[in-house]
Structures are given as structure tokens and as C-alpha cells.
Scaffold this motif. Structure first.
Motif, short mmCIF file in Angstrom:
data_model
loop_
_atom_site.label_atom_id
_atom_site.label_comp_id
_atom_site.label_asym_id
_atom_site.label_seq_id
_atom_site.Cartn_x
_atom_site.Cartn_y
_atom_site.Cartn_z
N ILE A 63 2.56 2.91 -1.14
CA ILE A 63 1.89 3.98 -1.99
C ILE A 63 0.38 3.41 -2.07
N THR A 64 -0.55 4.40 -2.03
CA THR A 64 -1.88 3.86 -1.80
C THR A 64 -2.83 4.53 -2.61
N PRO A 65 -4.10 3.91 -3.13
CA PRO A 65 -4.85 4.55 -3.84
C PRO A 65 -6.13 5.42 -3.12
N TRP A 66 -7.12 5.71 -3.70
CA TRP A 66 -7.95 6.62 -2.91
C TRP A 66 -9.31 5.84 -2.35
N ASN A 67 -9.61 4.86 -2.71
CA ASN A 67 -11.02 4.31 -2.56
C ASN A 67 -11.45 3.90 -1.35
N LEU A 78 4.95 7.56 3.18
CA LEU A 78 3.53 7.24 2.64
C LEU A 78 3.47 8.23 1.64
N LYS A 79 3.17 7.58 0.34
CA LYS A 79 2.66 8.45 -0.76
C LYS A 79 1.45 8.44 -1.11
N ALA A 80 0.64 9.18 -0.73
CA ALA A 80 -0.95 8.97 -0.63
C ALA A 80 -1.41 9.16 -2.10
N ASP A 106 1.17 14.51 -8.96
CA ASP A 106 1.89 13.91 -9.80
C ASP A 106 2.09 12.57 -9.28
N HIS A 107 1.77 11.76 -10.13
CA HIS A 107 2.09 10.21 -9.99
C HIS A 107 3.50 10.10 -9.93
N ALA A 108 4.28 10.87 -10.77
CA ALA A 108 5.66 10.53 -10.77
C ALA A 108 6.56 10.50 -9.35
N THR A 110 -0.39 -0.54 -3.29
CA THR A 110 -1.82 -0.80 -3.44
C THR A 110 -2.43 0.13 -4.65
N GLY A 111 -2.79 -0.46 -5.64
CA GLY A 111 -3.30 0.20 -6.79
C GLY A 111 -3.71 -0.68 -7.77
N SER A 112 -3.63 -0.45 -9.12
CA SER A 112 -3.97 -0.76 -10.30
C SER A 112 -2.96 -2.08 -10.53
N THR A 113 -3.46 -3.11 -11.23
CA THR A 113 -2.33 -3.97 -11.66
C THR A 113 -1.36 -3.54 -12.70
N ALA A 114 -1.78 -2.54 -13.47
CA ALA A 114 -1.10 -2.01 -14.66
C ALA A 114 0.13 -1.08 -13.74
N THR A 115 -0.33 -0.29 -12.72
CA THR A 115 0.90 0.60 -11.98
C THR A 115 1.62 -0.67 -11.25
N GLY A 116 0.99 -1.79 -10.59
CA GLY A 116 1.87 -2.78 -10.05
C GLY A 116 2.95 -3.07 -10.78
N GLU A 144 -0.74 -5.34 -3.72
CA GLU A 144 -2.23 -5.35 -3.56
C GLU A 144 -2.91 -4.77 -4.83
N LEU A 145 -3.15 -5.59 -5.80
CA LEU A 145 -3.57 -4.87 -7.05
C LEU A 145 -5.24 -5.32 -7.56
N GLY A 146 -5.44 -5.24 -8.66
CA GLY A 146 -6.94 -5.20 -9.17
C GLY A 146 -7.52 -6.35 -8.98
N GLY A 173 -14.30 -0.97 -5.06
CA GLY A 173 -13.51 -1.71 -4.11
C GLY A 173 -12.86 -2.70 -5.08
N CYS A 174 -11.37 -3.11 -4.47
CA CYS A 174 -10.78 -3.88 -5.47
C CYS A 174 -11.44 -5.17 -5.25
N ALA A 175 -12.04 -5.81 -4.29
CA ALA A 175 -12.69 -7.02 -4.18
C ALA A 175 -14.00 -7.40 -4.11
N GLU A 209 -12.42 -7.49 -17.83
CA GLU A 209 -11.37 -6.19 -17.37
C GLU A 209 -12.11 -5.52 -15.91
N GLU A 210 -11.18 -4.88 -15.04
CA GLU A 210 -11.62 -4.16 -13.99
C GLU A 210 -12.24 -2.74 -14.39
N ILE A 211 -13.48 -2.59 -14.07
CA ILE A 211 -14.12 -1.33 -14.55
C ILE A 211 -14.22 -0.19 -13.07
N PRO A 266 -5.83 -12.58 6.82
CA PRO A 266 -4.96 -11.94 5.61
C PRO A 266 -5.60 -11.59 4.40
N PHE A 267 -5.42 -10.75 3.55
CA PHE A 267 -6.00 -10.04 2.47
C PHE A 267 -4.94 -10.01 1.36
N GLY A 268 -5.11 -10.53 0.42
CA GLY A 268 -4.39 -10.49 -0.92
C GLY A 268 -4.66 -11.24 -2.02
P1 NAD Z 1 -3.40 3.49 -9.59
O1 NAD Z 1 -2.52 2.42 -9.85
O2 NAD Z 1 -3.70 4.57 -10.64
O3 NAD Z 1 -2.85 4.30 -8.49
C1 NAD Z 1 -2.54 3.99 -7.02
C2 NAD Z 1 -1.23 4.69 -6.68
O4 NAD Z 1 -0.19 4.60 -7.17
C3 NAD Z 1 -1.54 6.07 -6.41
O5 NAD Z 1 -0.97 6.86 -5.33
C4 NAD Z 1 -0.68 6.85 -7.72
O6 NAD Z 1 -0.15 8.15 -7.69
C5 NAD Z 1 0.33 5.73 -7.48
N1 NAD Z 1 1.09 5.68 -8.80
C6 NAD Z 1 0.52 5.77 -10.07
N2 NAD Z 1 1.36 5.87 -11.07
C7 NAD Z 1 2.82 5.26 -10.57
C8 NAD Z 1 3.95 4.91 -10.70
N3 NAD Z 1 4.37 4.76 -11.85
N4 NAD Z 1 5.00 4.49 -9.82
C9 NAD Z 1 4.52 4.35 -8.39
N5 NAD Z 1 3.27 4.73 -8.06
C10 NAD Z 1 2.47 5.39 -9.00
O7 NAD Z 1 -4.80 3.17 -8.90
P2 NAD Z 1 -6.01 3.96 -8.52
O8 NAD Z 1 -6.85 3.99 -9.88
O9 NAD Z 1 -5.79 5.12 -7.89
O10 NAD Z 1 -6.80 2.86 -7.53
C11 NAD Z 1 -7.74 1.91 -8.12
C12 NAD Z 1 -7.19 0.52 -8.25
O11 NAD Z 1 -6.43 0.04 -7.06
C13 NAD Z 1 -7.89 -0.53 -8.85
O12 NAD Z 1 -7.22 -1.48 -9.73
C14 NAD Z 1 -8.15 -1.23 -7.35
O13 NAD Z 1 -8.43 -2.77 -7.75
C15 NAD Z 1 -6.89 -1.14 -6.69
N6 NAD Z 1 -7.31 -1.60 -5.36
C16 NAD Z 1 -6.16 -2.52 -4.83
C17 NAD Z 1 -6.84 -2.97 -3.59
C18 NAD Z 1 -5.93 -4.32 -3.10
O14 NAD Z 1 -6.17 -4.37 -1.80
N7 NAD Z 1 -5.72 -5.19 -3.64
C19 NAD Z 1 -7.24 -2.11 -2.62
C20 NAD Z 1 -7.84 -0.72 -3.32
C21 NAD Z 1 -7.55 -0.59 -4.42
#
Ligand code: NAD
Length: 484
Positions: free
Chosen positions: A152-156, A178-180, A213-215, A232-238, A255-257, A288-290, A387-389, A452-454
Motif C-alpha cells: 500500500i503506497t502514498p502519492w508523493n 499493489l494498492k496504489a 476509496d481508502h477502504a 508506506t503512508g502516515s503514522t496514523a494510517t500505519g 514506512e511512516l511519517g 517528502g517523508c524524510a 507534527e508532520e505538515i 537501507p531506508f526506514g
Molecule cells: P495515508 O496514510 O493517508 O495513505 C497512504 C496509503 O494508505 C494510501 O494508498 C491510502 O489509500 C491507504 N490507506 C488509507 N487508509 C487506509 C486503511 N485504513 N488501511 C489501509 N490502507 C489505507 O498517507 P498519504 O497522505 O497518502 O501520504 C503522506 C504520508 O505518507 C505522510 O505521513 C508521509 O510521511 C508518509 N510517507 C512515508 C514514507 C516513508 O518511506 N517513511 C514515504 C512517503 C510518504
């Protein structure tokens, strides 16, 4: 590349429609076209296809074939680099200069590295003969693919994020779904198309789903047929991903925020360091997360550092991402712009002063834009400073020497990255004390296929890229054979 509608890739077939959603150019707000909006049933088929390809085909046990497929994918992406470049600039709002690095060319090149790694990898270790509990045994440790991966990946950085999961997962012998990200479906679909048309990757080994849909992501996390989640995505979603994975005790790799610190020591070249810090903070509009978004400078040079940093930020300004000279393009969406603007209001409420920026740039009436912004005068524990902006917003804070700088840098729930500028010996010593997964010392670049990155702490679990990133996709089996 695919006309006006992009497909899914499920079980080796390109699937178009009937459900659709729009994808935008963030620089203008114009619709680029439509993407197929995967229904829950599409995801279900994708997981079934990945499961079948893993359990019932030779994919998982044929490393040489996998290496060949990875090289084909690398070659296909290289052949289409210019189309992909324009697509990435248009859909992700990525400044063109970044597509020569981490937005496109680097992650494509990284596939060649991972193919080489898989080719030479020692899949088995002979531990020799021993007699534990008096039983003479020949012992081997075997590395095997972890199984079906839900990625599962974000857009940046869409290509970097998608390929840094897909490459190692395939090299390891996994199959994947892969859920983009909903904001960059075309970048993911381009991969689907090239895999289908220009590689021998067998049906079901790679499945790519896009959806509004994030669902869809949540369903992937909960599905018992998935063995490993690479998120990879936000810490809240992680956190949500991790708890969803708990139901079936999946391996999770997160891989989070971040809210990384840029530390300037008192013996650094202040002007050069502030220039670096300003450039880093506004690159790709801070998405960019980093990216280092907290600038820690010696207290007695605080005002001077703020002026130097703001001057560079003003000079960089915002620009059309299609222009090779642009460093700070648009933010991805109206939603993201609203989020950043809410933080700018919060910064003012928390007593922050905008040394530069603080709103939308003049004259950019279309698309989604935020000015490069430097905020001074905040308390280190304020929400804006912690907080991450995820916008081009840098917070400048004073420190009282190396120990204090380390304390401030580490006083964060995050631990993704960091930077230190100063005399080499002191800067190195400070770098060692930062609780983060990557650190740049005096402008060094840590991004490479073999690094390695993380993150530490709430920035993640596990490592992407490098040998460590490849081994995330492996299980370990110990085999002991009794010797009579
Ligand atoms: P996000 O967490 O909102 O979404 C990321 C992905 O998760 C999307 O594909 C989304 O559809 C999916 N998603 C959303 N809710 C979900 C759920 N409940 N269960 C499973 N999947 C779900 O993040 P974002 O706003 O798209 O991206 C920005 C964030 O990503 C920032 O916090 C940034 O730091 C982080 N990020 C981290 C890295 C890293 O390598 N550490 C790299 C790039 C971005």
C-alpha cells in the motif's frame, strides 16, 4: 499511454471500468483523465490471483526466472522513461529535476541493483553437523519468500514507493497486490501496462489496483490470504494497518511519517547550511517523508539564520513543475492544501511568526499551491513544531550547543531522518546520537539502492531498499536432518 482511462492489472489481465474516478494535474487543477475504480470484488480477484500464483506456479522457486523478469521490467521502464516523466510531472506535480532522481530515474535504476542482488544471493546456508541433545544432525538455514504481499503506497513519490516494494518482493519470490494511492492512479497503471505488455511476469504475480476509496487498503490488510503487509503512508494510517494485521498475525513492514531535524552546529558555515535547509524544506513542496522540517540553529545566531533561510526560500519561490528550474511545485490536492493552511493558522495561534510565506503564492489561481514558509518564534513542543505538515513549511528553533541540539532533535515521536552541518568530527558525533534511520552529514545523500531506508520510533518498522529491504520479504526456515 492508455488514452483517457487507466486499467487495473488482475490475474494477468488489464481490467478497464466500469467504475471510474478522476485524476488531476495539481499544478492546474485540471482533470487529466480517469482511472478504473476497483470494486471490492476486483480486490478479491487480485488477492486470489496472487495467492494462486504463489501457491501453484513455479514463481516462488525459480530465482533465475525472477531475475530475468525484473530485468525486463527495468528495460521496459527505461524505454518508456520520457512518457513516464511527463506523466509523473502531470499527476504527482513532481518538479522535473526530481524525475532525474528519486521521482523516476533512480527507482528504475534500482531495479537493476535488486535483480543483481537476487542473482547472487545466498538462499541457503549450511551450518554443518552438530549433535544437539545427542542427536547428530545436518543443519541448513533456507531463505524463502514470505508469500503474498499486500503493498500500500502514498502519492508523493509514486514510482519510488511502488518500485521499492515491487522490486524486492518479486526478487524474493513473493507475489503481490499493489494498492496504489488514490491521487496517483495513472503512475501505478503505467506500471501495470508495461508489466502486461513488455514482460514475461506470469499472470497473478503482480496485481495492481487503483481506487478512490481508502477502504480497499483496509480490506487488503484484513484478508487472511495475504501474508505480509508492506505499507508506506502516515503514522496514523500505519497504526490502523498494524492493528488490522493483528487479526491474522501478518508480518507488517511500515514506512511512516516524520518531522526530521536539520541541526546546524556553531562551527558550521551558517549561510551554506541555511541554504541547504531551505532547499530541502521546499523541494516538491515539502511532500517528502524524510524532508527536514525543523531547523535547529545556535541561539546567538537565530535571527541571522532565519534571515538567511528565508532569503533562499523566497528566491526559490514556487514554479511550474514542468520547468527544469522549479524546486517547489504544487501540493497534491485541494485537501492537502487545506491541511497545510490549517497548520499555518495553527502556527499563528501558537505565537509563530512567518519570516517568509504563510499563505498561497500570488498569481497562482489554478491548482493547489502554498508559498515556501519559514515559521520562527514557536515553542519546541508546539503542535506546529512537532507534527508532520507535509507542505513547504519549515520551523526554525534555537539550540544551546551540541547536547541541546541532540535533545531537541530526538524530542519527537518520529525518528525517520535528520541532517547535521558542522566541523566533520563534531557533526559525525552528533549524527551518531540522532535516533533516526537516516542522517545526512554536511550535505551527504543517503538515498541509494544499496542503502537501507526506514524509521525509528513512530516512523516505522523495518527497512526498505538495500539488503535489509530485500530480506523483509523473506522467511527463514531451519532444516535439521538426522544422521544415522
Ligand atoms: P495515508 O496514510 O493517508 O495513505 C497512504 C496509503 O494508505 C494510501 O494508498 C491510502 O489509500 C491507504 N490507506 C488509507 N487508509 C487506509 C486503511 N485504513 N488501511 C489501509 N490502507 C489505507 O498517507 P498519504 O497522505 O497518502 O501520504 C503522506 C504520508 O505518507 C505522510 O505521513 C508521509 O510521511 C508518509 N510517507 C512515508 C514514507 C516513508 O518511506 N517513511 C514515504 C512517503 C510518504
Amino acid at each position: 499511454m492508455f488514452g483517457d482511462l487507466s486499467p487495473l492489472l488482475i490475474g494477468g489481465e488489464l481490467v478497464y471500468g466500469p467504475r471510474r474516478f478522476g485524476t488531476l494535474d495539481p499544478a492546474t487543477g485540471d482533470t487529466l483523465g480517469e482511472a478504473t475504480d476497483a470494486a471490492p470484488a476486483d480486490l478479491d480477484h487480485a488477492i486470489a490471483a496472487a495467492r494462486h500464483a504463489f501457491d501453484s506456479t513455479p514463481w516462488a522457486t525459480d530465482p533465475a526466472f525472477r531475475v530475468r523478469c525484473l530485468r525486463q521490467l527495468h528495460d521496459a521502464l527505461t524505454r518508456h522513461a520520457e512518457e513516464l516523466r511527463e506523466l509523473t510531472i502531470a499527476e504527482a506535480g513532481a518538479p522535473r529535476f526530481l524525475t532525474h532522481g528519486a521521482q523516476l530515474d533512480a527507482p528504475v535504476a534500482d531495479l537493476a541493483w535488486i535483480a543483481d542482488l537476487a542473482e547472487d544471493y545466498l538462499w541457503e546456508h549450511d551450518l554443518g553437523r552438530a549433535a544437539p541433545m545427542g542427536v547428530t544432525s545436518e543443519r541448513r538455514v533456507v531463505r524463502e519468500p514470505a508469500g503474498v504481499v499486500g503493498a500500500i503506497t502514498p502519492w508523493n513519490f509514486p514510482h519510488q514507493l511502488n518500485l521499492a516494494k515491487l522490486g524486492p518482493a518479486l526478487a524474493a519470490g513473493c507475489t503481490l497486490v499493489l494498492k496504489a494511492a488514490p491521487d496517483t492512479p495513472w503512475c501505478a497503471a503505467a506500471l501495470a501496462l508495461l508489466i502486461r505488455e513488455e514482460t514475461d511476469l506470469p499472470p497473478g504475480v503482480v496485481n495492481i489496483v487503483t481506487g478512490a476509496d481508502h477502504a480497499l487498503g483496509a480490506r487488503l490488510c484484513a484478508d487472511p490470504r495475504v501474508d505480509l503487509l508492506s505499507f508506506t503512508g502516515s503514522t496514523a494510517t500505519g497504526r490502523t494497518v498494524m492493528s488490522a494485521a493483528a487479526g491474522t498475525v501478518k508480518k507488517v513492514f511500515l514506512e511512516l511519517g516524520g518531522k526530521s531535524a536539520f541541526v546546524v552546529l556553531d562551527d558550521a558555515d551558517l549561510a551554506a547550511a541555511c541554504g541547504y535547509a531551505a532547499f530541502a524544506a521546499v523541494t516538491h513542496a515539502g511532500q517528502g517523508c524524510a524532508i527536514t522540517t525543523r531547523l535547529l540553529v545556535p541561539r546567538d545566531r537565530y535571527a541571522e539564520a532565519a534571515d538567511l533561510t528565508a532569503a533562499t526560500m523566497r528566491k526559490l519561490g514556487t514554479g511550474d513543475p514542468r520547468d527544469e528550474r522549479t524546486v517547489c511545485g504544487p501540493v497534491i490536492s485541494a485537501r492537502q492544501r487545506d491541511r497545510v493552511e490549517a497548520y499555518l493558522r495553527l502556527a499563528a495561534e501558537e505565537g509563530g511568526e512567518f519570516v517568509t510565506g504563510g499563505g498561497r503564492p500570488e498569481g497562482r489561481d489554478r491548482g493547489f499551491w502554498i508559498e515556501p514558509t519559514l515559521v520562527a518564534g514557536l515553542a519546541p513542543g508546539s503542535r506546529t513544531a512537532t507534527e508532520e505538515i507535509f507542505g513547504p513549511v519549515l520551523v526554525i528553533l534555537p539550540h544551546d550547543g551540541d547536547d541541546d541540539a541532540v535533545r531537541l532533535a530526538n524530542d519527537s515521536p518520529y525518528g525517520l531522518s535528520g541532517a547535521v552541518h558542522g566541523s566533520p568530527e563534531r557533526a559525525r558525533a552528533v549524527a551518531r546520537r540522532l535516533r533516526t534511520g537516516t542522517v545526512s552529514v554536511n550535505g551527504g545523500i543517503w538515498y541509494s539502492a544499496d542503502m537501507p531506508f526506514g524509521g525509528y520510533k513512530q516512523s516505522g518498522i523495518g527497512r526498505e531498499m538495500g539488503v535489509a529491504g530485500f530480506e523483509e520479504y523473506l522467511e527463514t526456515k531451519a532444516i535439521a536432518e538426522g544422521v544415522r
